[in-house]
Design a protein around this motif. Sequence first.
Motif, short mmCIF file in Angstrom:
data_model
loop_
_atom_site.label_atom_id
_atom_site.label_comp_id
_atom_site.label_asym_id
_atom_site.label_seq_id
_atom_site.Cartn_x
_atom_site.Cartn_y
_atom_site.Cartn_z
N LYS A 125 2.62 -6.98 10.38
CA LYS A 125 3.14 -6.98 8.84
C LYS A 125 2.05 -6.72 7.84
N MET A 126 0.93 -7.53 8.26
CA MET A 126 -0.35 -6.96 7.40
C MET A 126 -0.73 -5.66 7.37
N LEU A 127 -0.71 -5.12 8.67
CA LEU A 127 -0.87 -3.72 8.73
C LEU A 127 -0.39 -2.65 7.67
N ARG A 128 0.76 -2.98 7.54
CA ARG A 128 1.67 -1.95 7.01
C ARG A 128 1.13 -2.25 5.26
N ARG A 129 1.03 -3.33 4.78
CA ARG A 129 0.62 -3.55 3.54
C ARG A 129 -0.90 -3.06 3.38
N VAL A 130 -1.89 -3.34 4.28
CA VAL A 130 -3.15 -2.84 3.88
C VAL A 130 -3.09 -1.43 4.17
N LEU A 131 -2.37 -0.65 5.02
CA LEU A 131 -2.34 0.79 4.97
C LEU A 131 -2.01 1.15 3.49
N GLN A 132 -0.93 0.74 2.96
CA GLN A 132 -0.56 1.01 1.45
C GLN A 132 -1.98 0.86 0.66
N THR A 133 -2.35 -0.42 0.59
CA THR A 133 -3.39 -0.68 -0.14
C THR A 133 -4.66 0.29 -0.20
N VAL A 134 -5.09 0.59 1.19
CA VAL A 134 -6.34 1.62 1.25
C VAL A 134 -5.76 2.97 0.77
N ALA A 135 -4.48 3.41 0.82
CA ALA A 135 -4.24 4.77 0.45
C ALA A 135 -4.34 4.56 -1.03
N ALA A 136 -3.68 3.31 -1.59
CA ALA A 136 -3.59 3.34 -3.09
C ALA A 136 -5.09 3.35 -3.86
N MET A 137 -5.96 2.66 -3.01
CA MET A 137 -7.34 2.53 -3.54
C MET A 137 -8.08 3.78 -3.51
N GLY A 138 -7.77 4.63 -2.67
CA GLY A 138 -8.55 5.76 -2.52
C GLY A 138 -9.53 5.70 -1.47
N VAL A 139 -9.21 5.09 -0.18
CA VAL A 139 -10.18 5.13 1.06
C VAL A 139 -9.82 6.35 1.70
N PRO A 140 -10.78 7.25 1.94
CA PRO A 140 -10.41 8.37 2.53
C PRO A 140 -10.58 8.50 4.20
N LYS A 141 -10.72 7.40 4.82
CA LYS A 141 -11.08 7.24 6.11
C LYS A 141 -11.12 5.85 6.69
N VAL A 142 -10.25 5.44 7.32
CA VAL A 142 -10.12 3.96 7.95
C VAL A 142 -10.01 4.13 9.47
N VAL A 143 -11.00 3.40 10.28
CA VAL A 143 -10.93 3.08 11.70
C VAL A 143 -10.27 1.75 12.11
#
Lengths: 235, 235
Positions: free
Chosen positions: A87-105
């Motif tokens: 459940k947190m994964l989904r929100r974190v993916l939204q957050t990193v996309a919104a904040m402009g993170v280009p790459k997540v491992v």
Amino acid sequence: MNLLLLEEADFIAADRVVLRDRRLVHMQDVHRATAGDNLRVGRIGGLMGNAQVLRLEAHEAELQVAFDLPPPAKLPLTLLLALPRPKMLRRVLQTVAAMGVPKVVLVNSYRVEKSFWQTPFLEPEAIREQLILGLEQARDTVLPEIVIEKRFKPFVEDRLPAMTAGTLGLIGHPGDYPPCPRGLDEPVTLAIGPEGGWIPYEVDLLSKAGLQPVQLGARILRVETAVTALLARLF
Amino acid sequence: MNLLLLEEADFIAADRVVLRDRRLVHMQDVHRATAGDNLRVGRIGGLMGNAQVLRLEAHEAELQVAFDLPPPAKLPLTLLLALPRPKMLRRVLQTVAAMGVPKVVLVNSYRVEKSFWQTPFLEPEAIREQLILGLEQARDTVLPEIVIEKRFKPFVEDRLPAMTAGTLGLIGHPGDYPPCPRGLDEPVTLAIGPEGGWIPYEVDLLSKAGLQPVQLGARILRVETAVTALLARLF
């Protein structure tokens, strides 16, 4: 949705798109758009611009589009994140996309429950769906790259050092460490642990790969809050 | 739950508590505690310390407690927040409690849907429940004060100026404004608008009460993310 994101398959001509899915519903129910209205649009991976609604019917909408504006800059960051609970994964993916993170491992950790790796939210289409929601929220068009590393040690020993080279390597970690730096311009590799934190063995391996622990104070934050707080402080 | 928060009613002696509610379930299911285990505890509004589990049965647990540690400092901040939609309100209350905001004013705005004021999540017990979750997450014991102001104009004209006096007054607002300052030590009054932002009339009234707009960049963030990002950047 602050930006209507368009896929290649939506285009019926260079300046025309037809929409039939949740974006149509959003135009109908939230924007309450009618023919002649103007909307902000973006082309996935490309420019942003404006659309004029040519027709809006129950089952589809046709828009005339023009693009002139580059999307906002990404942060100079690679984010290494212990896989959060689904459940947190989904929100974190939204957050990193919104904040402009280009790459997540997304990486394993001793305190990541094995069951988390079984979630359907890790399917490429499910990940993409959450990233799109984040881009639509923040007005960006460029999907972050998401890398999945299910084995911590080989990733950190064999691939992380090359990823960290030429960047400031940081581990967001509670404890008696220097405070997280502020307002950086340089590229950063930032590791954020699972609930309960990295174990000492993992901090050691991350340190050998060039990442040093920094802290945000005594308060233990949820993963999503910690990601946002660290990014807002660093950049 | 990183801190087991104790209410006055839990105490059966100066150093003994009995628990029967969700905290008992949490000890059983998440901590998997057994007699003799030690847990971090805090007394609501008071000190933090340690508890030893004396007995843990299906229906209740008895703990011996000792308190020696003050809770972490709060931020020097009053947060003025346009009432978010109910689901977001719950998360924001957890977030502000976790991040150490001592006082939040929930205020009306032109873009706050009237129905939001009807939510049961604004009942004092519902607010308290979310704040407790945030304190348990972050390891704090002191409940933030939550003030409800359903009428924007009389609040901003009659009561906000006194609240802002002696503080740096800021409005987190997208647009062509100075960037949000970083790493402040001084007291701040910060206003964060609804989805879609404050309308110009509201920004004018807030400015007359001593608050000036600052921005975080081109990206439009959800309320919860904006709250976290602004606090992490300011302090």
